[in-house]
Write a protein that holds these residues in place. Structure first.
Motif, PDB file in Angstrom:
ATOM      1  N   GLU A   1       8.339  -3.055  -5.592  1.00  0.00           N
ATOM      2  CA  GLU A   1       8.133  -3.479  -7.093  1.00  0.00           C
ATOM      3  C   GLU A   1       6.716  -4.071  -7.016  1.00  0.00           C
ATOM      4  N   ARG A   2       6.659  -5.245  -6.254  1.00  0.00           N
ATOM      5  CA  ARG A   2       5.362  -5.629  -6.359  1.00  0.00           C
ATOM      6  C   ARG A   2       4.166  -4.927  -6.503  1.00  0.00           C
ATOM      7  N   ALA A   3       4.215  -3.901  -5.442  1.00  0.00           N
ATOM      8  CA  ALA A   3       3.080  -2.889  -5.488  1.00  0.00           C
ATOM      9  C   ALA A   3       2.923  -2.202  -6.835  1.00  0.00           C
ATOM     10  N   PHE A   4       4.031  -1.546  -7.408  1.00  0.00           N
ATOM     11  CA  PHE A   4       4.014  -1.272  -8.851  1.00  0.00           C
ATOM     12  C   PHE A   4       3.518  -2.199  -9.844  1.00  0.00           C
ATOM     13  N   GLY A   5       3.977  -3.273  -9.657  1.00  0.00           N
ATOM     14  CA  GLY A   5       3.209  -4.537 -10.528  1.00  0.00           C
ATOM     15  C   GLY A   5       1.836  -4.617 -10.568  1.00  0.00           C
ATOM     16  N   MET A   6       1.306  -4.796  -9.284  1.00  0.00           N
ATOM     17  CA  MET A   6      -0.051  -4.982  -9.051  1.00  0.00           C
ATOM     18  C   MET A   6      -0.939  -3.555  -9.561  1.00  0.00           C
ATOM     19  N   MET A   7      -0.352  -2.508  -9.343  1.00  0.00           N
ATOM     20  CA  MET A   7      -1.041  -1.259 -10.084  1.00  0.00           C
ATOM     21  C   MET A   7      -0.917  -1.275 -11.828  1.00  0.00           C
ATOM     22  N   LYS A   8       0.194  -1.746 -12.179  1.00  0.00           N
ATOM     23  CA  LYS A   8       0.086  -1.892 -13.577  1.00  0.00           C
ATOM     24  C   LYS A   8      -0.720  -2.885 -14.051  1.00  0.00           C
ATOM     25  N   THR A   9      -0.775  -4.162 -13.448  1.00  0.00           N
ATOM     26  CA  THR A   9      -1.841  -5.131 -13.858  1.00  0.00           C
ATOM     27  C   THR A   9      -3.210  -4.367 -13.903  1.00  0.00           C
ATOM     28  N   ARG A  10      -3.639  -3.744 -12.785  1.00  0.00           N
ATOM     29  CA  ARG A  10      -5.117  -3.246 -12.591  1.00  0.00           C
ATOM     30  C   ARG A  10      -5.192  -2.218 -13.739  1.00  0.00           C
ATOM     31  N   PHE A  11      -4.347  -1.435 -14.095  1.00  0.00           N
ATOM     32  CA  PHE A  11      -4.491  -0.498 -15.205  1.00  0.00           C
ATOM     33  C   PHE A  11      -3.476  -0.611 -16.403  1.00  0.00           C
ATOM     34  N   ARG A  12      -3.599  -1.610 -16.982  1.00  0.00           N
ATOM     35  CA  ARG A  12      -2.560  -2.202 -17.918  1.00  0.00           C
ATOM     36  C   ARG A  12      -2.583  -0.971 -19.094  1.00  0.00           C
TER      37      ARG A  12
ATOM     38  N   HIS B   1      -5.506   2.212  -6.505  1.00  0.00           N
ATOM     39  CA  HIS B   1      -4.780   0.964  -6.152  1.00  0.00           C
ATOM     40  C   HIS B   1      -4.847   0.517  -4.639  1.00  0.00           C
ATOM     41  N   ASN B   2      -4.696   1.847  -3.668  1.00  0.00           N
ATOM     42  CA  ASN B   2      -4.847   1.594  -2.374  1.00  0.00           C
ATOM     43  C   ASN B   2      -6.339   1.354  -1.810  1.00  0.00           C
TER      44      ASN B   2
ATOM     45  N   ARG C   1       0.949  -1.243   0.039  1.00  0.00           N
ATOM     46  CA  ARG C   1      -0.108   0.137  -0.114  1.00  0.00           C
ATOM     47  C   ARG C   1       0.856   1.101  -0.079  1.00  0.00           C
ATOM     48  N   PHE C   2       0.592   2.180  -1.002  1.00  0.00           N
ATOM     49  CA  PHE C   2       1.371   3.328  -0.924  1.00  0.00           C
ATOM     50  C   PHE C   2       1.225   4.373   0.360  1.00  0.00           C
ATOM     51  N   ILE C   3       2.279   4.760   0.832  1.00  0.00           N
ATOM     52  CA  ILE C   3       2.137   5.639   1.947  1.00  0.00           C
ATOM     53  C   ILE C   3       2.669   7.078   1.716  1.00  0.00           C
ATOM     54  N   ASP C   4       3.466   7.160   0.474  1.00  0.00           N
ATOM     55  CA  ASP C   4       3.880   8.528  -0.113  1.00  0.00           C
ATOM     56  C   ASP C   4       3.873   8.453  -1.542  1.00  0.00           C
ATOM     57  N   THR C   5       3.693   9.357  -2.408  1.00  0.00           N
ATOM     58  CA  THR C   5       3.932   9.276  -3.583  1.00  0.00           C
ATOM     59  C   THR C   5       4.359  10.742  -4.215  1.00  0.00           C
ATOM     60  N   TYR C   6       5.274  10.698  -5.084  1.00  0.00           N
ATOM     61  CA  TYR C   6       5.722  12.200  -5.586  1.00  0.00           C
ATOM     62  C   TYR C   6       6.113  11.668  -6.983  1.00  0.00           C
ATOM     63  N   VAL C   7       5.329  12.668  -7.764  1.00  0.00           N
ATOM     64  CA  VAL C   7       5.252  12.444  -9.362  1.00  0.00           C
ATOM     65  C   VAL C   7       5.444  13.830 -10.313  1.00  0.00           C
ATOM     66  N   GLY C   8       5.941  13.634 -11.275  1.00  0.00           N
ATOM     67  CA  GLY C   8       6.221  14.767 -12.165  1.00  0.00           C
ATOM     68  C   GLY C   8       7.399  14.947 -12.938  1.00  0.00           C
ATOM     69  N   TRP C   9       8.582  14.458 -12.231  1.00  0.00           N
ATOM     70  CA  TRP C   9       9.740  14.808 -12.858  1.00  0.00           C
ATOM     71  C   TRP C   9      10.022  14.219 -14.254  1.00  0.00           C
ATOM     72  N   PRO C  10      10.679  14.623 -15.422  1.00  0.00           N
ATOM     73  CA  PRO C  10      11.024  14.171 -16.473  1.00  0.00           C
ATOM     74  C   PRO C  10      11.731  12.999 -16.254  1.00  0.00           C
ATOM     75  N   GLY C  11      11.674  11.857 -17.206  1.00  0.00           N
ATOM     76  CA  GLY C  11      12.452  10.615 -17.161  1.00  0.00           C
ATOM     77  C   GLY C  11      13.843  10.665 -17.125  1.00  0.00           C
TER      78      GLY C  11
ATOM     79  N   VAL D   1      -3.268  11.429 -13.477  1.00  0.00           N
ATOM     80  CA  VAL D   1      -3.617  10.132 -13.986  1.00  0.00           C
ATOM     81  C   VAL D   1      -3.003   9.310 -12.978  1.00  0.00           C
ATOM     82  N   ILE D   2      -1.609   9.391 -12.849  1.00  0.00           N
ATOM     83  CA  ILE D   2      -0.787   8.438 -12.054  1.00  0.00           C
ATOM     84  C   ILE D   2      -1.108   8.279 -10.661  1.00  0.00           C
ATOM     85  N   THR D   3      -1.441   9.687 -10.254  1.00  0.00           N
ATOM     86  CA  THR D   3      -1.763   9.702  -8.650  1.00  0.00           C
ATOM     87  C   THR D   3      -3.110   9.319  -8.443  1.00  0.00           C
ATOM     88  N   ALA D   4      -4.181   9.303  -9.361  1.00  0.00           N
ATOM     89  CA  ALA D   4      -5.490   8.673  -9.299  1.00  0.00           C
ATOM     90  C   ALA D   4      -5.130   7.326  -9.058  1.00  0.00           C
TER      91      ALA D   4
END
Length: 369
Positions: free
Chosen positions: A275-286, A311-312, A196-206, A303-306
């Motif tokens: 890594e499993r958390a990312f994998g579960m989220m990616k599977t749900r929103f393939r 997921h949580n 379960r995500f307890i903190d997220t930070y999104v937006g920086w270029p790859g 979109v990513i934050t949503a």
């Protein structure tokens, strides 16, 4: 002859049910075609996961959290379903427009409005452990994952995830190309022992290194978590730190000595939950994570934050989708320690490594996945 009128009666019943669900005694000024298959399935109690990626229980929790009482438009339930279906079909406004029998411009407005509403409940869903008991449960969970008591002070696992995007045109577009040469935006996340995500930070270029993203994140700058004496597990792409943010990373390759090798093994067992958390989220929103997002790059963080919030919510009600694909381990770049000027966590790591060598493994009395 009676069968010819059944669809009309059914549409009327479903329409009245929609109004009743919203506590209304009078219908909305706009009528939606409730006989379209995607809504027919929803209002006839069929499984919601194929179309909306959430179970009915998760949907109920989401709608309760949003608590939107609109006096106009399509109503919060329908608009939330439109947004979820938009996520399921890969952000295609055209597909959603046809499925719901709505104008494409209306779909666009609904998607952006609901995305903002979902992001607004972020701190109710993505949050640090609230109580000492919650923190203790997380730490015991990580010790269980690591299979060693030396990790009883682990309070989270951190990593970055590259989300493919359609880059902006012009020279700025090159900033979004990561070291694997595809354009992306970075999601930095910390999860607990259950994914379960307890903190997220999104937006920086790859193109930006994980350590730099970390340095500018609120998690690092505000030092709000973890509490003193606890640490977060990270891979070798991050610096090993004691201050301002306690991060414990594995020993660099080539690993010297049996003790360091054993430490890295237990560390990997616990850290891999992110890594499993990312994998579960990616599977749900393939459709979101397994191809480039076809939205403006400034809308991608919403979109990513949503998706992380959803997921949580799903994990909270036991709606779990196991990862379909194993996470591919990146060849991490050991440059993080040269990026940040901090107090090194190497002595703390050596102490933990000594405990791993001295103490027995934790007996497996729980299923920690």
């Amino acid at each position: 002859m009676m069968g010819m009128f059944h669809p009309r009666r059914r549409r009327r019943v479903m329409y009245l049910r929609l109004c009743q669900d919203r506590g209304q005694t009078t219908p909305l000024y706009c009528r939606i075609n409730l006989s379209v298959p995607v809504l027919d399935g929803f209002f006839n109690d069929r499984d919601t996961r194929p179309d909306f990626r959430l179970s009915r229980e998760a949907l109920r929790v989401l709608l309760d959290l949003l608590r939107s009482d609109r006096q106009h438009g399509w109503g919060s339930t329908i608009e939330t379903l439109v947004f979820l279906f938009w996520l399921e079909c890969g952000t295609s406004y055209r597909v959603v427009s046809r499925a719901f029998d709505m104008p494409r411009s209306t779909v666009h407005r609904i998607v952006h409005r609901v995305a903002e509403e979902v992001v607004a409940i972020r701190h109710q869903v993505i949050r640090f452990p609230n109580t000492p008991e919650d923190l203790e449960a997380v730490c015991r969970g990580f010790a269980g994952l690591a299979r060693h008591r030396a990790f009883l002070k682990a309070a989270g696992a951190i990593d970055g995830c590259h989300v493919r995007i359609k880059p902006p045109s012009g020279p700025d577009g090159q900033c979004y190309r990561n070291r694997k040469l595809f354009p992306s935006i970075i999601l930095q996340a910390v999860c607990d022992h259950q994914g379960r995500f307890i903190d997220t930070y999104v937006g920086w270029p790859g193109s930006v290194h994980d350590a730099r993203v970390l340095r500018y994140s609120p998690l690092y700058r505000r030092s709000m978590y973890p509490p003193p004496g606890h640490f977060i597990l990270a891979d070798g792409g991050y610096p090993c730190l004691q201050h301002p943010l306690p991060l414990i990373t594995p020993y660099k390759r080539p690993v010297q000595g049996v003790g360091a090798q054993r430490f890295n093994l237990h560390h990997s067992r616990a850290r891999s939950i992110i890594e499993r958390a990312f994998g579960m989220m990616k599977t749900r929103f393939r459709s979101i994570f397994l191809k480039a997002l076809e939205v403006h790059h400034t809308f991608v963080p919403h979109v990513i934050t949503a998706c992380a919030i959803l997921h949580n919510i799903c994990l909270g009600v036991g709606d779990i989708m196991a990862p379909e694909d194993e996470h591919e381990e990146d060849d991490v770049e050991d440059e993080g320690e040269h990026v940040l000027e901090t107090v090194s966590g190497a002595p703390w790591r050596d102490q933990l490594s000594a405990e791993v060598s001295a103490l027995e493994e934790v007996p497996i009395d729980h299923d920690y996945w």
